[in-house]
Structures are given as C-alpha cells and as structure tokens.
Scaffold this active site. Structure first.
Site, short mmCIF file in Angstrom:
data_model
loop_
_atom_site.label_atom_id
_atom_site.label_comp_id
_atom_site.label_asym_id
_atom_site.label_seq_id
_atom_site.Cartn_x
_atom_site.Cartn_y
_atom_site.Cartn_z
CD GLU A 112 99.84 39.46 82.72
OE1 GLU A 112 100.15 38.72 81.76
OE2 GLU A 112 98.95 40.34 82.66
CB CYS A 168 100.42 36.68 79.39
SG CYS A 168 98.80 37.43 79.19
#
Length: 522
Positions: A244, A281
């Site tokens: 990620e 995030c």
C-alpha cells in the site's frame, strides 16, 4: 559496529531510549532461517487459531504499557491508540474465527467422470501457505498496521511464519508487541520464531531479497514501497509484494448536495482531513466542489472548522519538514489560494489548512500535477468546478486510489434526478478506487468480511486487500491433487471430510460448519 536504534519523542524531538541495534545481513539471515524452520509447526489450524487468540489476550494484558509507549513515540494520543489496540486484538480474534471455519481454504472436489469427453480425472483443490512472509510496519498505525497488525495476523492465520521489519518511528512499541506475539506462540506450544523482528533500513532491503522469504506486505510511501516492490520482482525467484503506497482519495460534491447541506459537508470534510493530524492513508486530499454560492458556503464552513483545529504533532521531524515544504510549494502555484494556510505551527507542530484552485487548472498538467499527489498531513485541496466537464477532466488525470467519495443530493441518491448524475459519478469513480463511498467520509476502515482496502496502482501493488477476511488470500496458493488415493491426500481433501470443512463438491456447495459471525466494524 551496528548502529543503535533510538526511540524518539516527536513532541520534543529528543531521544527517549536506545531500544535495539540495526540488524546486519547476518542477523536477518538468522531470523529468516529460524522462521523458515518453524513453518511446519503452524500446520495445525487449531493451534493457529489458539495462537491468534492468545496473542490478542497478551496484547490486552499489556494495554497500559503499549499505549503509553506508542503515544510517547508517535504523539497519536492515548484515546486514539487505545482504540487502535482494540481494533488490533479484534482483528486477531476475527482471523482465528476464519481459521476455525476453514472456508478460506476454498476446498473444491470434482469426482472422476469417465462419461465426459474428454474424461475428467478426480481433482481436489485447496490452498496452502506460501512460506515466510516479510511484513513492513507502517508509521501511522503502530499497532493495527505494524508488528501485530493485519499483515501479521492474516499471514499467521494462513500458516505462514512472519518476520517484521520495525518502523523507525516506533521501535519500542514494536519490541513490546513482538514480545507479546512470541510469548503467545510459546504459550500454545509453538516456537517463538514463528514471529521475528528486525530493525534498520538495510535490514529491510536484505529481508525482501532473502531467498527463504516467500512474500511481503508493505504499508508506506510510494518511494519506499516501489523500491522494495522492484527488489522483490528482481530476485532470481520473484515473490508477491503486496504494498500500500499512496492515495489522494478524491471527493466529488455535486451542486445538489452543496445546495442541500453545504455547511454539513464542510464540517464533515474538516473532521476527516484533520483526523489523526491528517496522517490517515484514506484522508481526503482532493475535493471537487461546485463554484457559486453553495460551494462558497461549503468553503466557509470548512474554513471555520479547520481554523478551530488545534496544532498537531506529526509522527517525526522528517514528515513535518516534508509537510511544511509540500504545503508551501502547492500554495505558491498561480491561481492557488489558502483560505486557511497549512504549514508550521510551533517548533514541533503543524497547523491544519486547505487550498483552493479552479478545477480547470488541474487539467493543465505541468506544475498543477503536484495538486494531484498526496501530501501527508492535515491539508486538502478544494478544486472549484463550473460544470461536469471540468469534473471529468480532473478525474481523468488521477492515478489509483484506496477510496473515492461522492456527496450527492437526495434526488441523485434515489436515482430520480433527470441527469442520472449519481449513477454516472459512481461509474466514473469505480476504475479509480477500491472503496466507493456515498455521503460519507473515507477515514475509518471497518474490519469486515466485505471490506476492501486496496486499489489501482499506486494505491496498492496488487488487487488484494490488507483489511478484512480476504486479506488471508495474499499468503496462500492453490494446489490440485489428481487421481490421488484417499489415504495419501491431505486431510482437508479426503472424501469423508474429517475436519468438517465447507467445500464445493461436483459444483454443489457443502457447508461443513457455521459461517463466520464476527467481523463487525472496528
């Protein structure tokens, strides 16, 4: 001589204590080989489930110390970290339930059928663990996406030993969490080496290159993640790398939504973009809002809420410097305004803020591409559009994202608006993100079977999720046995189904046990 690993207080910039030393290549080799040697001990699903539940218990027993240490190293606050620990232990127990259920093995049996043309042999398929998994801890989640987090929990659930590369922002927290996991392993009769921990940048590189590491999971920056991704692909035997890396998480506010609830949207956006000092995030980093009176009301509401937000501490001084420089560079672009300027607060803090720009500028590219890149911290960009073509042009310039959000009016949600705008916007956003939200905000990722935390590159480097039950699939591969005598088959594939596993036989579903009931929101 190995370099010391220090725990640093981001509120003061001062060293707290030396926690460890950076691992050498020899240290990494020793830890990986020990994990590899222990992989067979994880074969028993009952023992794996017990390991995960025991790990949750031992982490909870250390709540006070873990939370205090994590707060001292990250400045995220005890309330936030207590909740994160709860999410972490919930996640461990949910994966234990998943292991007990056994459905993740995806057992499929097709009996031999000589009447078919060509004749079909007896085929029996299930999934087996890959081997040692390298986990790279995240800076912004010292528990839920670090040593005891989702990558580790799902890998252990799959039957894979784990070697974690600790994040330098919270090494003491990492040591405490690793000790709890290793103690849990020993308590259920497993070797402690099913979980290993190393520190240091070079150790992280050596880890992804080690011949006995079978897969890797990463949460962090595009630059760091891409370097490790490339190293994983360049090995003589490439391995899966589930990373990620970064996400802008666009939001589109329709004119109808702004007309109906501009102030509510502005306040909600402020809360989402400043949550955790903007270090999530899934922080909304770009918002396409209409020009005109209703858009002005939204911006005014956002300005009031953001201006009232207290200065915050970022995870380390490097991130603070990058945020200050990034916000300044964006604010200096022609046509960009800062109704609430983001930037430095005190010596170790930052001030939340936001920028505005005509949406047409985003289609120009060049220096304005900077506005389409993630800026880690409490800042977002409001792009004011005059018509739908400007929305489409802006979206057409976006890379992959973890999330995309639409704020719709009542008729658009009901599908009764003449333009069909709601459905069209969702269709336009679907190629851009792994999770689509309607009239909500992306911060907060529920741990649930249907969750998907991933997206097109650079959001992630694979199509998998790092949150939810299907995260276990990253660490498994399918194997088929053909015309194999029952006595030689793995127990999971035998005709009598001695483990009572859910399976598909000759195209029909057989449920050997109850479906998993856990995975509520966390």
């Amino acid at each position: 001589m190995p370099a010391p690993v220090w725990s640093v207080d981001p509120r003061t910039g001062k060293q707290r204590e030396q926690v460890a030393v950076e691992a050498t290549a020899e240290d990494v080799d020793r830890v990986v080989r020990a994990a590899h040697a222990a992989r067979g001990t994880l074969a028993d699903r009952t023992v794996r489930a017990a390991l995960l539940r025991t790990a949750a218990e031992l982490l909870e027993a250390e709540t006070e110390k873990l939370v205090a240490t994590a707060d001292a190293e990250t400045a995220l606050g005890t309330a936030r970290l207590t909740g994160e620990l709860g999410r972490t232990t919930y996640q461990l127990r949910a994966f234990a339930d998943l292991v007990d259920d056994g459905g993740y093995l995806d057992v499929r049996i097709d009996h031999a059928d000589p009447t078919l043309a060509p004749p079909r042999p007896d085929l029996r398929r299930y999934k087996v663990p890959l081997g040692v998994v390298a986990v790279y801890s995240a800076s912004n989640f010292p528990l839920a996406f670090s040593v005891p987090g989702g990558d580790t929990a799902s890998a252990l659930a799959a039957g894979c030993p784990v070697v974690v590369k600790a994040h330098p922002d919270h090494p003491a927290t990492s040591e405490l969490a690793a000790a709890a996991l290793r103690a849990a392993a020993e308590r259920v009769g497993l070797p402690a080496d099913v979980v290993g921990l190393v520190h240091g940048f070079e150790a992280g590189v050596a880890l992804v290159r080690h011949e006995l590491v079978a897969a890797a999971g990463f949460t962090g920056s595009i630059r760091g993640g891409r370097a490790l991704f490339d190293a994983a692909a360049a090995r003589p035997r490439p391995i899966p790398f589930h990373g990620e890396l970064g996400s802008l998480n666009p939001v589109v506010v329709t004119a109808a939504a702004a007309d109906e609830r501009a102030e509510q949207i502005g306040a909600g956006l402020a809360a989402s973009m400043t949550l955790g000092t903007g270090q999530f995030c899934v922080k909304p980093g770009l918002v396409l809002a209409p020009a005109g009176e209703s858009g002005d009301r939204l911006v005014a509401s956002l300005a009031e809420a953001v201006d009232a937000t207290a200065d915050g501490v970022l995870l380390d001084s490097r991130m603070r410097d990058a945020f200050v420089a990034g916000a300044r560079e964006r604010a200096e672009l022609p046509g960009v305004e800062a109704p609430v300027p983001p930037g430095p607060g005190g010596e170790h803090t930052v001030s939340a803020g936001f920028l505005t720009v005509p949406a047409a500028r985003l289609a120009e590219g060049g220096p304005y591409d900077l506005l389409l890149e993630e800026c880690f911290g409490p800042v977002t960009v409001i792009a004011r559009y005059t018509d739908d073509s400007e929305v489409g042009a802006a979206l057409g310039r976006l890379a992959g994202n973890l999330t995309a959000t639409v704020q719709l009016g009542a008729d658009e949600c009901a599908g009764t608006d003449a333009a069909g705008r709601g459905a069209r916007l969702l269709a336009d956003l679907t190629p851009l993100a792994g999770r689509l939200l309607v009239n909500g905000w992306p911060t907060g990722v529920a741990v649930a079977p249907a969750q998907h935390h991933g997206g097109p590159y650079p959001a992630t480097t694979s199509t998998s999720t790092s949150v939810g039950g299907t995260a276990i699939e990253r660490w498994l591969r399918p194997v088929v046995y053909q015309d194999t005598p029952d006595a030689l088959l793995p127990e999971e594939l035998r005709e009598a189904n001695p483990q009572g596993l859910p399976r598909q036989v000759d195209g029909a579903r057989e449920d050997g046990c109850q479906a998993v009931q856990g995975w509520a929101g966390a």
